[in-house]
Write a protein that holds these residues in place. Structure first.
Motif, PDB file in Angstrom:
ATOM      1  N   VAL A   1       9.484  10.766  -3.300  1.00  0.00           N
ATOM      2  CA  VAL A   1       9.143   9.537  -2.581  1.00  0.00           C
ATOM      3  C   VAL A   1       9.693   9.620  -1.164  1.00  0.00           C
ATOM      4  O   VAL A   1      10.872   9.948  -0.961  1.00  0.00           O
ATOM      5  CB  VAL A   1       9.697   8.298  -3.308  1.00  0.00           C
TER       6      VAL A   1
ATOM      7  N   THR B   1       0.403  -2.490   4.354  1.00  0.00           N
ATOM      8  CA  THR B   1       1.023  -3.476   3.467  1.00  0.00           C
ATOM      9  C   THR B   1       0.890  -4.875   4.059  1.00  0.00           C
ATOM     10  O   THR B   1       1.070  -5.075   5.257  1.00  0.00           O
ATOM     11  CB  THR B   1       2.506  -3.122   3.230  1.00  0.00           C
TER      12      THR B   1
ATOM     13  N   THR C   1       4.619   4.850   9.461  1.00  0.00           N
ATOM     14  CA  THR C   1       4.114   4.867   8.091  1.00  0.00           C
ATOM     15  C   THR C   1       4.551   6.194   7.470  1.00  0.00           C
ATOM     16  O   THR C   1       5.075   7.075   8.171  1.00  0.00           O
ATOM     17  CB  THR C   1       2.581   4.789   8.041  1.00  0.00           C
ATOM     18  N   GLY C   2       4.308   6.346   6.187  1.00  0.00           N
ATOM     19  CA  GLY C   2       4.636   7.607   5.554  1.00  0.00           C
ATOM     20  C   GLY C   2       3.910   8.776   6.187  1.00  0.00           C
ATOM     21  O   GLY C   2       4.497   9.843   6.411  1.00  0.00           O
TER      22      GLY C   2
ATOM     23  N   PRO D   1       5.301   4.869   0.418  1.00  0.00           N
ATOM     24  CA  PRO D   1       4.916   3.464   0.570  1.00  0.00           C
ATOM     25  C   PRO D   1       4.986   2.991   2.016  1.00  0.00           C
ATOM     26  O   PRO D   1       5.795   3.485   2.809  1.00  0.00           O
ATOM     27  CB  PRO D   1       5.955   2.728  -0.282  1.00  0.00           C
ATOM     28  N   ASP D   2       4.107   2.053   2.359  1.00  0.00           N
ATOM     29  CA  ASP D   2       4.242   1.309   3.610  1.00  0.00           C
ATOM     30  C   ASP D   2       5.186   0.141   3.349  1.00  0.00           C
ATOM     31  O   ASP D   2       4.920  -0.705   2.487  1.00  0.00           O
ATOM     32  CB  ASP D   2       2.884   0.765   4.077  1.00  0.00           C
TER      33      ASP D   2
ATOM     34  N   ALA E   1       6.129   1.160  -5.791  1.00  0.00           N
ATOM     35  CA  ALA E   1       5.147   2.211  -5.500  1.00  0.00           C
ATOM     36  C   ALA E   1       5.364   3.415  -6.406  1.00  0.00           C
ATOM     37  O   ALA E   1       4.406   3.975  -6.948  1.00  0.00           O
ATOM     38  CB  ALA E   1       5.234   2.617  -4.035  1.00  0.00           C
TER      39      ALA E   1
ATOM     40  N   VAL F   1       4.779  10.334  -3.055  1.00  0.00           N
ATOM     41  CA  VAL F   1       4.468   8.918  -2.893  1.00  0.00           C
ATOM     42  C   VAL F   1       5.138   8.442  -1.607  1.00  0.00           C
ATOM     43  O   VAL F   1       6.324   8.701  -1.390  1.00  0.00           O
ATOM     44  CB  VAL F   1       4.968   8.091  -4.092  1.00  0.00           C
TER      45      VAL F   1
ATOM     46  N   HIS G   1       0.848  -1.190   0.000  1.00  0.00           N
ATOM     47  CA  HIS G   1       0.000   0.000   0.000  1.00  0.00           C
ATOM     48  C   HIS G   1       0.885   1.243   0.000  1.00  0.00           C
ATOM     49  O   HIS G   1       1.958   1.250   0.600  1.00  0.00           O
ATOM     50  CB  HIS G   1      -0.893   0.026   1.247  1.00  0.00           C
ATOM     51  N   TYR G   2       0.419   2.278  -0.670  1.00  0.00           N
ATOM     52  CA  TYR G   2       1.183   3.519  -0.668  1.00  0.00           C
ATOM     53  C   TYR G   2       0.245   4.711  -0.760  1.00  0.00           C
ATOM     54  O   TYR G   2      -0.839   4.648  -1.329  1.00  0.00           O
ATOM     55  CB  TYR G   2       2.207   3.543  -1.814  1.00  0.00           C
TER      56      TYR G   2
ATOM     57  N   HIS H   1       9.733  -2.377  -2.639  1.00  0.00           N
ATOM     58  CA  HIS H   1       8.484  -1.670  -2.323  1.00  0.00           C
ATOM     59  C   HIS H   1       8.560  -0.205  -2.745  1.00  0.00           C
ATOM     60  O   HIS H   1       7.587   0.345  -3.267  1.00  0.00           O
ATOM     61  CB  HIS H   1       8.189  -1.772  -0.829  1.00  0.00           C
TER      62      HIS H   1
END
Length: 271
Positions: A27, A64, A35-36, A56-57, A83, A54, A16-17, A79
């Motif tokens: 990114v 994720t 997490t982000g 990503p997890d 993403a 962006v 997931h992102y 990952h």
């Protein structure tokens, strides 16, 4: 959140992102147990009008769903790249905090053609004995007493000036927030597996391959990844610039305005 399939050492990960904003790609890679959005929320809000962001997890984190088992450095890099590509980015700026800084460095070394710039906070090249001991303790505590793990993480992540400024209510509120990140068997298992990965990473052979303009941010009061580790990163990455700032390891939460400003300044300098 969008999802992309990523081939990893144990099978297929459903990564997931977060994606938001418009403009050149940026990114963001989070640290252990985060997490982000947790690590980079204020920066995302500040820069999404200028960049397609962006976040990503990583495997073992956030939403994720990975196959389980050991998490490798190459799994985490996969990952990040998947993403970014799934979000439509052909090239991108890259920033990472803590474990995210390690993963970002590896991404820039393995895929130099993708990375326009690199910003690293609280990164390291390889875990020394103190760090390996610390990550082993994290792995044990999160499985046996996640609330105690959260309190210990709070006390070591924040800088001394922040901790001195808090009253008991502030400590209790912060501890509750940290504990919330470790709620549930999946979060605890992921944190433990990422802690194990932290102790085994070695970027030594990849540093000379980093070609992107690199800013390394080192918090003066970091007691999780001590500042000499950022100096080692700066010595190993060609033409890297080292910037020392006040604060602790948890700078993204402790002083997000400062971190956002330094990332934005580096992006502007590169542009």
């Amino acid at each position: 959140m969008p999802v992309v399939d990523v081939a990893v050492s144990g099978g297929i990960s459903k990564a997931h992102y977060l994606v938001t904003g418009s403009g050149p790609g940026l990114v963001l890679v989070h640290g252990t147990g985060a997490t982000g959005q947790v690590n980079w929320g204020p920066l995302i809000e500040a820069l999404s009008d200028r960049y397609t962001i962006v976040a990503p997890d990583l495997p073992g984190a956030g939403e994720t769903r990975d196959p389980g088992g050991p998490i490798t450095l190459h799994d985490m890099v996969a990952h990040v790249v998947a993403a970014a590509r799934d979000a439509g980015l052909e090239r991108f700026h890259l920033a990472g905090h803590s474990l995210g800084a390690v993963v970002a460095t590896a991404t820039a070394g393995l895929h130099p053609d993708l990375v326009d710039s690199l910003t690293l906070h609280a990164g390291w090249v390889r875990a020394d004995a103190q760090m390996a001991f610390q990550f082993e303790l994290w792995k044990e505590l999160v499985r046996t007493d996640p609330a105690a793990m959260a309190r210990m993480l709070l006390l070591t992540a924040m800088g001394k000036d922040t901790l001195r400024s808090w009253d008991r209510t502030a400590f209790d509120q912060a501890a509750a927030a940290f504990t919330g990140l470790l709620e549930g068997d999946r979060a605890q298992d992921g944190f433990a597996r990422l802690s194990e990965a932290n102790a085994t990473i070695d970027l030594t052979g990849l540093l000379p391959d980093v070609t992107a303009p690199t800013l390394i941010i080192s918090s003066a009061d970091d007691r999780i990844v001590f500042p000499h580790h950022q100096l080692e990163l700066a010595d190993g990455i060609p033409h890297a610039r080292l910037l020392r700032v006040p604060g602790g390891h948890g700078l993204p939460g402790e002083n997000p305005e400062l971190l956002t400003a330094k990332v934005a300044e580096h992006l502007a300098r590169v542009a």
